[in-house]
Design an enzyme around this catalytic site. Structure first.
Site, PDB file in Angstrom:
ATOM      1  N   CYS A 125       3.503   2.199  -2.806  1.00  0.00           N
ATOM      2  CA  CYS A 125       4.151   2.785  -3.978  1.00  0.00           C
ATOM      3  C   CYS A 125       3.568   4.153  -4.278  1.00  0.00           C
ATOM      4  O   CYS A 125       2.365   4.292  -4.512  1.00  0.00           O
ATOM      5  CB  CYS A 125       3.973   1.854  -5.175  1.00  0.00           C
ATOM      6  SG  CYS A 125       4.846   2.442  -6.621  1.00  0.00           S
ATOM      7  N   CYS A 151      33.685  25.128  15.218  1.00  0.00           N
ATOM      8  CA  CYS A 151      32.764  25.140  16.358  1.00  0.00           C
ATOM      9  C   CYS A 151      32.493  26.576  16.783  1.00  0.00           C
ATOM     10  O   CYS A 151      31.370  26.954  17.099  1.00  0.00           O
ATOM     11  CB  CYS A 151      33.328  24.318  17.515  1.00  0.00           C
ATOM     12  SG  CYS A 151      34.956  24.874  18.062  1.00  0.00           S
ATOM     13  N   ASN A 162       7.902   2.410   2.679  1.00  0.00           N
ATOM     14  CA  ASN A 162       8.066   2.436   1.235  1.00  0.00           C
ATOM     15  C   ASN A 162       8.710   3.777   0.900  1.00  0.00           C
ATOM     16  O   ASN A 162       9.168   4.494   1.795  1.00  0.00           O
ATOM     17  CB  ASN A 162       6.707   2.257   0.543  1.00  0.00           C
ATOM     18  CG  ASN A 162       6.887   1.561  -0.810  1.00  0.00           C
ATOM     19  OD1 ASN A 162       7.694   1.989  -1.626  1.00  0.00           O
ATOM     20  ND2 ASN A 162       6.127   0.504  -1.044  1.00  0.00           N
ATOM     21  N   THR A 163       8.761   4.136  -0.362  1.00  0.00           N
ATOM     22  CA  THR A 163       9.511   5.341  -0.737  1.00  0.00           C
ATOM     23  C   THR A 163       8.721   6.622  -0.484  1.00  0.00           C
ATOM     24  O   THR A 163       7.498   6.620  -0.404  1.00  0.00           O
ATOM     25  CB  THR A 163       9.928   5.270  -2.214  1.00  0.00           C
ATOM     26  OG1 THR A 163       8.747   5.042  -2.988  1.00  0.00           O
ATOM     27  CG2 THR A 163      10.912   4.152  -2.456  1.00  0.00           C
ATOM     28  N   CYS A 196      32.320  19.604  14.449  1.00  0.00           N
ATOM     29  CA  CYS A 196      33.736  19.285  14.693  1.00  0.00           C
ATOM     30  C   CYS A 196      34.167  18.111  13.813  1.00  0.00           C
ATOM     31  O   CYS A 196      33.557  17.051  13.846  1.00  0.00           O
ATOM     32  CB  CYS A 196      33.954  18.935  16.160  1.00  0.00           C
ATOM     33  SG  CYS A 196      35.669  18.451  16.479  1.00  0.00           S
ATOM     34  N   PHE A 235       0.846  -1.199   0.000  1.00  0.00           N
ATOM     35  CA  PHE A 235       0.000   0.000   0.000  1.00  0.00           C
ATOM     36  C   PHE A 235       0.873   1.238   0.000  1.00  0.00           C
ATOM     37  O   PHE A 235       0.515   2.270   0.552  1.00  0.00           O
ATOM     38  CB  PHE A 235      -0.897   0.017   1.251  1.00  0.00           C
ATOM     39  CG  PHE A 235      -1.840  -1.151   1.331  1.00  0.00           C
ATOM     40  CD1 PHE A 235      -2.401  -1.697   0.182  1.00  0.00           C
ATOM     41  CD2 PHE A 235      -2.188  -1.709   2.559  1.00  0.00           C
ATOM     42  CE1 PHE A 235      -3.275  -2.774   0.254  1.00  0.00           C
ATOM     43  CE2 PHE A 235      -3.057  -2.786   2.640  1.00  0.00           C
ATOM     44  CZ  PHE A 235      -3.598  -3.327   1.484  1.00  0.00           C
ATOM     45  N   CYS A 270      26.749  27.851  27.914  1.00  0.00           N
ATOM     46  CA  CYS A 270      26.459  26.773  26.952  1.00  0.00           C
ATOM     47  C   CYS A 270      25.098  26.151  27.259  1.00  0.00           C
ATOM     48  O   CYS A 270      24.826  25.794  28.396  1.00  0.00           O
ATOM     49  CB  CYS A 270      27.574  25.724  27.035  1.00  0.00           C
ATOM     50  SG  CYS A 270      27.232  24.224  26.098  1.00  0.00           S
TER      51      CYS A 270
HETATM   52  C1  LIG Z   1      13.539   1.073  -8.167  1.00  0.00           C
HETATM   53  C2  LIG Z   1      12.675   0.734  -7.009  1.00  0.00           C
HETATM   54  C3  LIG Z   1      11.543   0.000  -7.190  1.00  0.00           C
HETATM   55  C4  LIG Z   1      10.735  -0.332  -6.126  1.00  0.00           C
HETATM   56  N1  LIG Z   1       9.658  -1.107  -6.316  1.00  0.00           N
HETATM   57  C5  LIG Z   1       8.890  -1.498  -5.284  1.00  0.00           C
HETATM   58  C6  LIG Z   1       7.835  -2.382  -5.453  1.00  0.00           C
HETATM   59  O1  LIG Z   1       7.559  -2.858  -6.543  1.00  0.00           O
HETATM   60  N2  LIG Z   1       7.125  -2.746  -4.383  1.00  0.00           N
HETATM   61  C7  LIG Z   1       7.397  -2.279  -3.133  1.00  0.00           C
HETATM   62  O2  LIG Z   1       6.730  -2.658  -2.175  1.00  0.00           O
HETATM   63  N3  LIG Z   1       8.416  -1.434  -2.929  1.00  0.00           N
HETATM   64  C8  LIG Z   1       9.178  -1.043  -3.975  1.00  0.00           C
HETATM   65  N4  LIG Z   1      10.253  -0.218  -3.751  1.00  0.00           N
HETATM   66  C9  LIG Z   1      10.535   0.259  -2.405  1.00  0.00           C
HETATM   67  C10 LIG Z   1      11.535  -0.634  -1.671  1.00  0.00           C
HETATM   68  O3  LIG Z   1      11.009  -1.925  -1.479  1.00  0.00           O
HETATM   69  C11 LIG Z   1      11.895  -0.065  -0.293  1.00  0.00           C
HETATM   70  O4  LIG Z   1      10.743   0.037   0.490  1.00  0.00           O
HETATM   71  C12 LIG Z   1      12.548   1.294  -0.374  1.00  0.00           C
HETATM   72  O5  LIG Z   1      13.423   1.349  -1.456  1.00  0.00           O
HETATM   73  C13 LIG Z   1      13.289   1.671   0.899  1.00  0.00           C
HETATM   74  O6  LIG Z   1      14.388   0.851   1.167  1.00  0.00           O
HETATM   75  P1  LIG Z   1      15.924   1.262   0.799  1.00  0.00           P
HETATM   76  O7  LIG Z   1      16.186   2.577   1.416  1.00  0.00           O
HETATM   77  O8  LIG Z   1      16.726   0.139   1.341  1.00  0.00           O
HETATM   78  O9  LIG Z   1      15.991   1.330  -0.689  1.00  0.00           O
HETATM   79  C14 LIG Z   1      11.052   0.114  -4.830  1.00  0.00           C
HETATM   80  C15 LIG Z   1      12.221   0.859  -4.641  1.00  0.00           C
HETATM   81  C16 LIG Z   1      13.041   1.157  -5.714  1.00  0.00           C
HETATM   82  C17 LIG Z   1      14.289   1.920  -5.493  1.00  0.00           C
END
Ligand SMILES: Cc1cc2nc3c(=O)[nH]c(=O)nc-3n(C[C@H](O)[C@H](O)[C@H](O)COP(=O)(O)O)c2cc1C
Ligand SMILES: Cc1cc2nc3c(=O)[nH]c(=O)nc-3n(C[C@H](O)[C@H](O)[C@H](O)COP(=O)(O)OP(=O)(O)OC[C@H]3O[C@@H](n4cnc5c(N)ncnc54)[C@H](O)[C@@H]3O)c2cc1C
Ligand code: SF4
Lengths: 463, 430
Positions: B135, B348, B200-201, B389, B133, B379
Site C-alpha cells: 500500500c 499512417c 499493488n497500486t 491505423c 507490503f 521501412c
Molecule cells: C480503493 C482501493 C483500495 C485498496 N486497498 C487495498 C488493501 O487494503 N490491501 C491491498 O493489498 N491492496 C489494496 N488495493 C490494491 C488492490 O488489491 C490491487 O492490487 C490493485 O487495485 C490492482 O488491481 P486492479 O488493477 O485490478 O485494481 C486497493 C485498491 C483500491 C482501488
C-alpha cells in the site's frame, strides 16, 4: 438502393438483387465501437423491455471482449429465434427504446449487435445447446413457427421427446414464409429451425393437424400438446371484384418471394395496397421490389391511426411507397378479360368522435368517389383465425383467439397449451416474433413443471 | 468444457478469479455475494489495527469518453474492528468451504505483531495469508505497506516472522513502487514466501482541477498521493510479473494483479507466469457479475484451443520474454498497406512522415484514386503506422526473409570481443 427498372423481364439476378437483405450488418470495427459504448447497466431496462428477457448488457460485453460464441449463447439461450429477432423486432419500441442512453446521447444499436453475434454463430454453425437427459415424456407441438420452435427447444433441453407437426414443407412459420426476404432472409430462419432439430426434435413437415393427423390421435399419443399454429392468410375484404385477376393476398404474395422467384409479374405496374399494418407495408415494399412502377397504400384513416411500426413506415417511404390517407376502397373494377383496371375509392374525413377502440371514427365524404387506375390490388387487412383447428381440439375461444391461463398458457383442455399468434388478440400480447417465442418458452416451462412435478409425486409414492 | 480449478502454492480454488484485497472484499456480505456471482477466491481487505479513512477517496482517469481507464485511491486498510472481520471470515468460509479465502495482513514490522495476527486469522480457518507490503499511501507513513515493501531486508524479515507461525501458505504482495521488483521478490522467497502476488497500486496523483485548482481527489481542499490501478496499469503489472516469472531465484507461484478486466487479460497474465489472478478495479466499475463474462470467455477460449485445464496456460510465454541483447537484429518486418481495406484517413502517412522514417507515400493511382504506399526498402518496421491505423486489416506488418542469419547484440559483442582477443593475442605472440 437502386431498384429494378421497368424492364419487361425480371431476371433471376435482378430478383436476387432486389430481395437480398437490405440493411448491412455491422463490421468488426463497428461492432467493437458500438459494444464498447454500452454502459453494462445493472438491472438494465433493456432486459426488461425484451419480451424474452435477453441479458443484453452481458451479450454486448461478450462482443466487446471478442467472445462471440458467448454472446450468441446469451442471445439464443433466452430467445430461440434470436437471429430473426435481431432483424425484425421493433427495437425502437422494445430494448433500444428502453436504453438509458436515449436521453443522454443515443441508444445502443442492440438489434444490429445481436445480429452481429448471431451471424457469427450462423457462419461458424456453432452448436450452442444440448438436449437434456431423456425423461420419457412426449410432447407434440403443432406449428413450427417462432412459438412452436421456442416451445420445442426448451422442452428438448429439459429432456422431453418432442415432435413438431408442420403443415408446410419448411418449418419456421412466418419467419420462413411471411416476412419479406430483404428484411429477413429465409436462411436465417432455417438455421434456427436446424438448431432445434439438432436437439433431437422430430420436425414432421407436410403434416397438417386436423387433416393428416387428428387432435384425438395427438391427445392419446402425447403427454401434452402445444398449439402454436399461428394465424392464416388475409381474410376476404368483402368488396366487389375481389376475385378478379390481379388481386393478391399480401401474405401469399410475400410467401411466393420467399422460396424463389415468383410467378406474379408486377413489372411496371401500378399497385394499390389495402391496409396499413405491418403486413400491408411488407406487401407494398415487396411490390416495389417486384418491379411495380407505382405503389399506393390505401387506408381509410390517417397516419396517426395506422398500426405499422414507425421503422416500417419510414422504410416504405424510402422505398417510394405513396400513402393515400382517408381513402376507403369501395370496389375493384376489371376489364372484359377479368383483369383489374381500377380501384374505386371514396374520400373519408374524421368525425372527431372516438370509436370503441379509442381511435377517431372516419366517415365517407358524400360524392367524393373516384377511380384510381391500378393493375394490381394487394389486400392486407389482417390475418384469418384458425377457428377450425381450435374447434377441432374443442378448445374455448373468443372469435378464434384461444383462451388460456396467462401464466401457464394452458387452454380449456388441461393437456393442451397454446402460444403465439393463435392466442394473439383480446388483450393477449402482441403479434410479434419475439412475443411468440416468449410464449412458447412459457408454455414449455409450464408443461415441464406440471409433468415433471407429477413424476416427482409418483417417485415419492414408490419410495 | 475445461477444468478451471487452480492450486496456488497449496491454496485451491474452483477458478483462477480472485478478488484482490480492496473495497470489494471489505465484508462477509460482499465476499459471499462475490462467490455467488462466480468468483473463485477472495483476498480479504487488509487486516491490521483499524484505521480512519478520509471522505473522498477515489478518482478515475477517463480516456476519450471511456470511463475508468485508470483508477486512483487514497484509502487505507480495513477500518473495521479485527474481531468483526474474523467472525465474518469464519462464516464465509463455512458457507463456501471450497472457495479460497485469503487474509491480507499488515502490521508494524515486529516479530510479535506478526506472530499475533497470523495466529488469530488462521484460527478462523483461512486458506492462506497475503502479506501486504504494497500500500503506497497512509500506511507507508507509519512504516508499513510500501515503506516496508521497499526495503528488501524488511520484506525478508517480516516474511520470516509470518512463516515462523503460519500453517497455511504465505503469499507476499509486492509494491511496484520500486526500481527492480525481482530484488524484493527474491527477498520474500528467502524469507520463506510460498508465493508472491503483484502488483499493488502505483504512486499517483489523478489530476488537478483546472477550475478550482484543487487536487483530484481532494479532502477539504488538500490532496495526497494515491495508488493507481485499473486497465492503465496492466502493461506495468505484466512486465513485473514476467520479470519475476523468468527469474530462477524467485521460483515460486505468482498471483497476478493489475488492470485485469477481461478474460483476455487473464489469459495474458497466466501465459506470462501467473498461476491465478486478482481483480479490484473491474469489479468496482461493473460489480461482481463481470466475472461471468470473464469465466465464459475463458471457457470458450480454452475449448477453442483444445486445452482441458486452465493450468496448461501457466507460463507458456515466459521463455519468449528475454533481454533486449538477445533479440535478433537481423529479423525484419515491413509495413504493407492493403488498399481494399484502407479508408484513406492518412494517419499512417503523417505519423511516419513527422515522427518515424518518412516512407509512406501519398499517391494517386491510374484510376485517379488516392492511395498510400510504403517504400519497403526505407521501412524500419517500427509498427507505428499499424498502431495508428484505425481499421482492421489495412496495414499488415510482413516478415521479410532477408537471408541473414540471426544475430543478437550479445552475439555481435561476443564476436567483436573474440576478434579483439585474437588480435591482441596475436600481438602478444608477436
Ligand atoms: C480503493 C482501493 C483500495 C485498496 N486497498 C487495498 C488493501 O487494503 N490491501 C491491498 O493489498 N491492496 C489494496 N488495493 C490494491 C488492490 O488489491 C490491487 O492490487 C490493485 O487495485 C490492482 O488491481 P486492479 O488493477 O485490478 O485494481 C486497493 C485498491 C483500491 C482501488
Ligand atoms: C407480413 C408479415 C410481416 C410481419 N413482420 C413482423 C415483424 O417485422 N416483426 C415481428 O416481430 N413480427 C412480424 N410479424 C408477425 C410475426 O410473424 C408473428 O407474430 C409470428 O410469426 C407468430 O409466430 P407463431 O409461431 O405464433 O405463428 P406462425 O409464424 O404463423 O407459425 C405457425 C406455424 O404453424 C403452421 N400451421 C398452421 N396450421 C397448422 C396445422 N393445422 N398443422 C400443422 N401446422 C400448422 C404454419 O404453417 C406455421 O408454420 C409479421 C407478420 C406478417 C404476416
Ligand atoms: S458509491 Fe456513492 S453512494 Fe456509495 S459510498 Fe460511495 S459515494 Fe456514497
Amino acid at each position: 438502393m437502386e431498384l429494378s427498372s421497368t424492364l419487361a423481364s425480371f431476371t433471376p439476378d435482378l430478383f436476387m438483387h432486389n430481395f437480398a437483405e437490405a440493411e448491412p450488418g455491422l463490421t468488426h470495427k463497428g461492432a467493437i465501437e458500438e459494444s464498447n459504448r454500452c454502459l453494462y447497466c445493472y438491472d438494465a431496462p433493456c432486459i426488461t423491455a425484451c419480451p424474452t428477457g435477453i441479458n443484453i448488457p452481458s451479450f454486448i460485453k461478450r462482443i466487446a471482449t471478442d467472445n462471440l460464441k458467448g454472446a450468441a449463447y446469451t442471445i439464443m439461450d433466452a430467445n430461440p429465434v434470436g437471429a430473426s429477432c435481431a432483424r425484425v423486432c421493433p427495437t425502437e419500441e422494445l430494448c433500444e427504446g428502453a436504453c438509458v442512453l436515449n436521453e443522454s446521447s443515443k441508444p445502443i444499436d442492440i438489434g444490429r449487435l445481436q445480429r452481429y453475434a448471431t451471424d457469427w454463430a450462423i457462419e461458424k454453425d456453432a452448436s450452442l445447446f444440448e438436449a437434456g437427459i431423456p425423461n420419457e415424456k412426449k410432447v407434440a407441438v403443432i406449428g413450427g413457427g417462432p412459438a412452436g420452435l421456442a416451445a420445442a427447444r426448451e422442452l428438448a433441453r429439459e429432456g422431453f421427446s418432442v415432435v413438431i407437426y408442420e403443415s408446410k414443407p419448411l418449418a419456421g412459420g412466418l419467419d420462413t414464409h411471411g416476412i419479406v426476404s430483404f428484411r429477413l432472409p429465409q436462411s436465417i430462419s432455417l438455421w434456427e429451425v436446424e438448431q432445434v432439430r439438432k436437439l433431437g426434435v422430430d420436425i414432421r413437415t407436410h403434416m397438417k393437424v386436423g387433416t393428416d393427423i387428428t387432435a384425438e390421435q395427438l391427445l392419446t399419443e402425447y403427454d401434452a400438446v402445444v398449439l402454436a399454429a399461428g394465424m392464416g392468410y388475409v381474410p376476404p375484404i368483402k368488396i366487389e371484384g375481389e376475385q378478379l385477376q390481379g388481386v393478391y393476398d399480401a401474405i401469399q404474395l410475400v410467401e411466393q418471394t420467399k422460396t424463389g422467384q415468383p410467378h406474379v409479374n408486377l413489372i411496371g405496374k401500378k399497385v394499390a395496397v389495402i391496409g396499413a399494418g405491418n403486413t400491408a407495408i411488407d406487401g407494398a415494399t415487396c411490390s416495389v421490389r417486384l418491379g411495380a412502377s407505382n405503389v399506393k397504400m390505401v387506408y381509410r384513416r390517417t397516419r396517426e391511426e395506422m398500426t405499422a411500426y414507425d421503422f416500417e413506415y419510414e422504410f416504405a417511404k424510402q422505398e417510394g411507397v405513396e400513402f393515400n390517407w382517408l381513402t376507403l376502397p369501395k370496389r375493384i373494377i376489371g376489364d372484359a378479360t377479368g383483369k383489374v383496371t381500377h380501384l374505386e375509392c371514396v374520400q373519408m374525413k374524421l368525425t372527431g368522435e372516438l370509436g370503441k377502440d379509442g381511435r377517431l371514427v372516419p366517415m365517407p365524404v358524400e360524392g367524393s368517389e373516384f377511380l384510381m387506375p391500378v393493375d394490381a390490388v394487394v389486400t392486407a387487412i389482417g390475418q384469418e383465425r384458425r377457428t377450425d383447428l381450435i374447434e377441432h381440439f374443442g378448445l374455448e375461444h373468443t372469435w378464434g383467439v384461444v383462451k388460456i391461463d396467462t401464466t401457464t398458457h394452458r387452454t380449456s383442455n388441461p393437456k393442451v397449451y397454446a402460444a403465439g399468434d393463435i392466442i394473439f388478440g383480446s388483450g393477449q400480447g402482441e403479434a410479434m416474433v419475439v412475443s411468440a417465442a416468449q410464449q412458447g418458452k412459457l408454455a414449455a416451462y409450464a408443461i415441464s413443471q406440471h409433468l415433471l412435478a407429477q413424476e416427482d409425486h409418483s417417485l415419492r409414492s414408490i419410495v | 468444457m475445461a477444468d478451471l480449478s487452480i492450486d496456488l502454492a497449496g491454496i485451491r480454488s474452483p477458478n483462477p478469479f480472485w478478488l484482490a484485497s480492496a473495497p470489494p472484499t471489505n465484508t462477509g456480505y460482499q465476499v459471499q455475494r462475490a462467490f455467488e456471482a462466480g468468483w473463485g477466491g477472495a483476498v480479504w481487505k487488509t487486516l491490521g489495527d483499524p484505521i480512519i479513512n478520509t471522505s473522498a477517496r477515489f478518482a478515475a482517469i477517463n480516456f476519450n469518453g471511456q470511463r475508468v481507464a485508470g483508477f486512483n485511491n487514497i484509502e487505507l486498510i480495513s477500518d473495521r474492528p479485527l474481531d468483526v472481520n474474523l467472525k465474518e471470515i469464519y462464516e464465509t468460509k463455512k458457507r463456501f468451504p471450497n472457495h479460497a479465502v485469503i487474509a491480507s495482513l499488515m502490521v508494524e514490522p515486529t516479530q510479535y505483531k506478526w506472530h499475533e495476527i497470523v495466529k488469530r486469522v488462521e484460527d478462523v480457518g483461512v486458506d492462506g495469508l497475503e502479506l501486504n507490503f504494497g500500500c503506497p499511501h497512509g500506511m507507508a507513513e507509519r512504516g508499513m505497506g510500501a515503506a516496508s515493501g521497499q526495503q528488501p531486508d524488511l520484506v525478508q524479515a517480516q516474511t520470516t516472522w509470518a512463516k515462523e507461525v503460519a500453517t497455511t501458505p504465505v503469499i507476499v504482495k509486492l509494491t511496484p513502487n520500486i526500481t527492480d521488483i525481482t530484488v524484493v521478490a527474491r527477498h520474500a522467497v528467502k524469507g520463506g514466501a510460498d508465493a508472491i502476488s503483484l502488483i499493488n497500486t502505483i504512486n499517483s496523483l489523478a489530476g488537478v482541477d483546472i477550475h478550482s485548482w484543487n487536487t483530484i481527489p481532494h479532502v477539504g481542499g488538500k490532496g495526497a498521493h494515491g495508488g493507481y490501478c485499473g486497465p492503465a496499469v496492466k502493461p506495468i503489472a505484466l512486465n513485473m510479473l514476467a520479470e519475476c516469472a523468468r527469474d530462477m531465484n524467485v521460483g515460486v507461484p505468482i498471483s497476478g494483479i493489475g488492470g485485469i478486466s477481461t478474460w483476455q487479460d487473464v489469459v495474458e497474465f497466466m501465459l506470462m507466469g501467473a498461476t491465478g489472478i486478482q481483480v479490484c478495479t473491474a469489479a468496482m466499475h461493473h460489480g461482481f457479475r463481470i466475472v461471468e463474462e470473464m469465466i465464459d470467455g475463458l471457457n470458450n477460449y480454452l475449448d477453442d484451443k483444445g486445452l482441458s485445464s486452465v493450468t496448461e496456460l501457466i507460463g507458456q510465454s515466459v521463455s519468449r520474454y528475454s533481454n533486449w541483447g538477445d533479440l535478433d537484429l537481423n529479423y525484419q518486418v515491413v509495413a504493407r498497406i492493403n488498399e481494399e481495406n484502407c479508408i484513406n484517413c492518412n494517419k499512417c502517412h503523417i505519423a511516419c512522415e513527422d515522427t518515424s522514417h518518412q516512407c509512406i507515400d501519398m499517391l494517386t493511382n491510374a484510376e485517379g484514386k488516392s492511395i498510400l504506399q510504403v517504400r519497403e526498402e526505407d521501412c524500419v518496421g517500427c509498427n507505428l503506422c499499424s498502431i495508428v491505423c484505425p481499421v482492421d486489416g489495412a496495414i499488415d506488418m510482413i516478415e521479410i526473409q532477408n537471408g541473414m542469419a540471426p544475430m543478437s547484440w550479445n552475439d555481435r559483442q561476443k564476436m567483436i570481443g573474440s576478434l579483439n582477443d585474437s588480435y591482441t593475442g596475436a600481438e602478444v605472440i608477436g
